[in-house]
Design a protein around this motif. Structure first.
Motif, short mmCIF file in Angstrom:
data_model
loop_
_atom_site.label_atom_id
_atom_site.label_comp_id
_atom_site.label_asym_id
_atom_site.label_seq_id
_atom_site.Cartn_x
_atom_site.Cartn_y
_atom_site.Cartn_z
N LEU B 197 0.86 -1.20 0.13
CA LEU B 197 -0.21 -0.05 0.00
C LEU B 197 0.73 1.32 0.00
CD1 LEU B 197 -1.91 -1.54 2.94
CD2 LEU B 197 -3.03 -0.82 0.71
N ASP B 302 -5.22 1.05 2.48
CA ASP B 302 -6.04 -0.25 3.11
C ASP B 302 -7.39 0.21 3.65
OD1 ASP B 302 -6.20 -2.79 3.18
OD2 ASP B 302 -5.33 -2.85 5.19
N THR B 312 -10.21 -6.06 3.97
CA THR B 312 -8.78 -5.28 3.97
C THR B 312 -7.90 -6.15 2.91
OG1 THR B 312 -7.61 -6.67 5.50
CG2 THR B 312 -8.99 -4.76 6.59
#
Lengths: 258, 325
Positions: B197, B302, B312
């Motif tokens: 991420l 996320d 998630t």
């Protein structure tokens, strides 16, 4: 010429590691030597297997051309194995993303095997010079050219098989053995397969085998006979195998990504 | 630089049809840095494979660097660089040999190719490794070599498929330093996939969140976070009753999306936490509710993914068995 340059690029890439590993190359070159040492003594006392029709009496004249085709089959059939090893990494994929000509990619790879094959063939011929084998330079040259075309064919077919076995490597080795031995045994390399000597079904099978025609053409060429139907058939068979191999390889690459 | 319409790819797996990419419509302008973010099997790699001519689409069109991937694949190939998930350089080969081969594959002559390779080896901190066998390099060195391979022909568009997966943080930072410098110096358009991420967040100017073969969100990381996740305010209270009352007061604020009391903790979601937190604290004081602690958390991508899908990224990765390849 892009196709020519691309073929050279693909070929040079594959040859590089071979030349940098002299030990591996040495073993490859020992193979023909072993063959002569372990096989030659059997031939000396043997009757001429051709049943006449050849310009010389040496059994080598009959066996050597077939031996070269045997080497061609076994050496270039492994062309796919190197690809099979390379496919799980990204090395082959990265080649596919380059603008390299697709035919060049596979012919270049096959040519590497062919060059090693030609070196082995030259070594065999050189080792035989002191024997009663008669080397006819023009015929030998034509014979090696024919071997090159046939080698490209077998090499590219092996390459195609590797492309299709990428998810199941055992498939590659299984199919390769299943094809290699019949091609070899039915080609008359080791024993002559004639209408008189073989059962008719075996004879028919051997006449379907393209390798048979290549073997016969090689025998004629190494004997210095050019203007024969057998030579033409052999050339046609080798070219057909090569064209088939290249086309199948290109088709395989179009869907090559895992 | 990239325009696709209705790009679709399905696979047949054990008699079932799996739609890896469903109707991708992309417009990516030259000079951008775009990330495809999503769990494994979301269709990121399949999309990249179609855009790089490795995989023919089942339907739809894609024009990459001005050329159609189906009708003019060589036109596309000449203009793009590609870094796959695997290692581009064969492990039995010499580093410099593979790089020169790569240059030759793009039509550079030997001298030109050599000169480029010299420069790239220096640019990617690989000098001194030219004569090494690829298989003996460390993971980080090998990945930098892969990047060098993808850049030999100075492409206008560079595709990176999980460029840093499996590398340690130091090597990851090194890779990005090099890639971004090239982007700056040459204006290279960069499209990458990642499931880290923070990489999408830090380096991409545009993030496309991909799930089940579809782009479900597409914006700059900051806008995605503000619009789709929002900031999180967490308050601690002395007892449960205070927490309940604090949650009620938070909900009364117009900019607050959600406020939940959980034991002596209150969790508040709002797009503008920095302005809402002081207001909320003032209102609590006026109402006589004492906050013991107050914390403001900025969202991550996320949280964006969680807001969009209810899962998630990590959960999705664990739950996926089929790697959409």
């Amino acid at each position: 010429m892009k196709v020519f340059n691309d073929t050279r690029t693909a070929f040079a890439r594959e040859l590089g590691p071979e030349l940098r590993q002299p030990a591996g190359l040495l073993f490859t070159m020992l193979l023909p030597f072993l063959f002569l040492v372990l096989f030659a003594p059997l031939l000396s006392g043997m009757a001429h297997p051709s049943g006449g029709g050849m310009n010389t009496d040496s059994p080598w004249q009959w066996f050597v051309p077939g031996t070269l085709v045997l080497l061609a089959l076994s050496a270039t059939a492994g062309a796919g194995a190197s690809l099979l090893n390379e496919m799980p990494s990204g090395a082959f994929e990265r080649m596919l993303v380059t603008p390299l000509n697709r035919a060049s990619m596979i012919v270049g790879r096959a040519l590497k095997e062919v060059v090693i094959l030609l070196a082995q063939a030259l070594l065999i011929l050189a080792l035989l010079l002191p024997t009663d084998f008669r080397l006819r330079p023009l015929g030998a040259l034509a014979g090696l050219a024919l071997l090159t075309v046939f080698g490209i064919g077998i090499g590219t077919l092996s390459f195609t098989l590797a492309l299709h076995s990428r998810k199941q490597q055992t498939l590659f080795y299984g199919v390769q053995q299943m094809v290699f031995f019949p091609l070899l045994l039915l080609s008359g390399v080791l024993l002559p397969i004639t209408e008189a000597s073989a059962p008719s079904w075996l004879y028919v099978l051997s006449r379907i085998n393209p390798a048979t025609y290549v073997v016969e053409a090689e025998r004629a060429l190494f004997d210095g006979r050019f203007a024969e139907a057998g030579v033409l058939y052999g050339v046609l068979a080798a070219v057909a195998v090569a064209v088939l191999g290249v086309i199948a390889g290109i088709r395989g690459m179009r869907n090559a990504s895992v | 630089m990239i325009h696709t319409r209705g790009l679709t790819r399905s696979f047949h797996v054990k008699g079932e049809t799996v739609e890896a990419v469903r109707g991708l419509d992309l417009d990516i302008e030259a000079g951008s840095v775009v990330a495809f973010l999503g769990p494994n099997g979301a269709g990121k790699t399949t999309s990249l494979r179609m855009l790089t001519t490795l995989l023919p689409p089942t339907s739809g069109t894609a024009v990459v660097a001005g050329h159609n991937v189906l009708t003019d694949p060589s036109g596309v190939r000449r203009r793009i660089g590609y870094l796959g998930q695997g290692n581009s350089a064969g492990s039995n080969f010499r580093v410099s040999d593979e790089l020169i081969t790569q240059g030759r594959a793009y039509g550079l002559n030997r001298t030109e190719s050599r000169a480029r390779v010299e420069r790239l080896l220096t640019a990617l901190a690989l000098e001194g490794l030219a004569k090494r066998t690829v298989g003996t390099l460390s993971g980080g060195q090998r990945r930098r070599l892969d990047i060098a391979m993808a850049l030999v022909h100075e492409p206008e568009l560079l595709f990176l498929d999980e460029p840093t997966t499996g590398l340690d943080p130091h090597s990851r930072a090194g890779i990005w330093k090099h890639v971004l410098r090239l982007h700056k110096e040459l204006g290279t358009t960069i499209v990458f996939t990642t499931h880290y991420l923070e990489e999408a967040d830090l380096w991409a100017r545009r993030v496309m969140v991909v799930d089940h073969g579809r782009v479900i969100a597409d914006d700059s990381p900051d806008k995605l976070k503000a619009d789709l996740a929002g900031d999180r305010i967490t308050l601690g209270t002395a007892d449960r009753a205070d927490a309940e009352r604090a949650a009620g007061l938070a909900r009364a604020l117009p900019a607050v999306h959600e406020a939940i009391a959980d034991d002596t903790e209150v969790r508040v979601r709002t797009p503008h936490g920095d302005t809402q937190l002081p207001v909320l604290l003032r209102n609590l004081e006026v109402a006589g509710v004492r906050a013991v602690t107050a914390r403001l958390t900025r969202p991550t991508l996320d949280d964006v993914f969680l807001g969009l899908t209810g899962r998630t990224l990590r959960e999705s990765a664990d739950a996926t068995t089929h790697d959409g390849a």
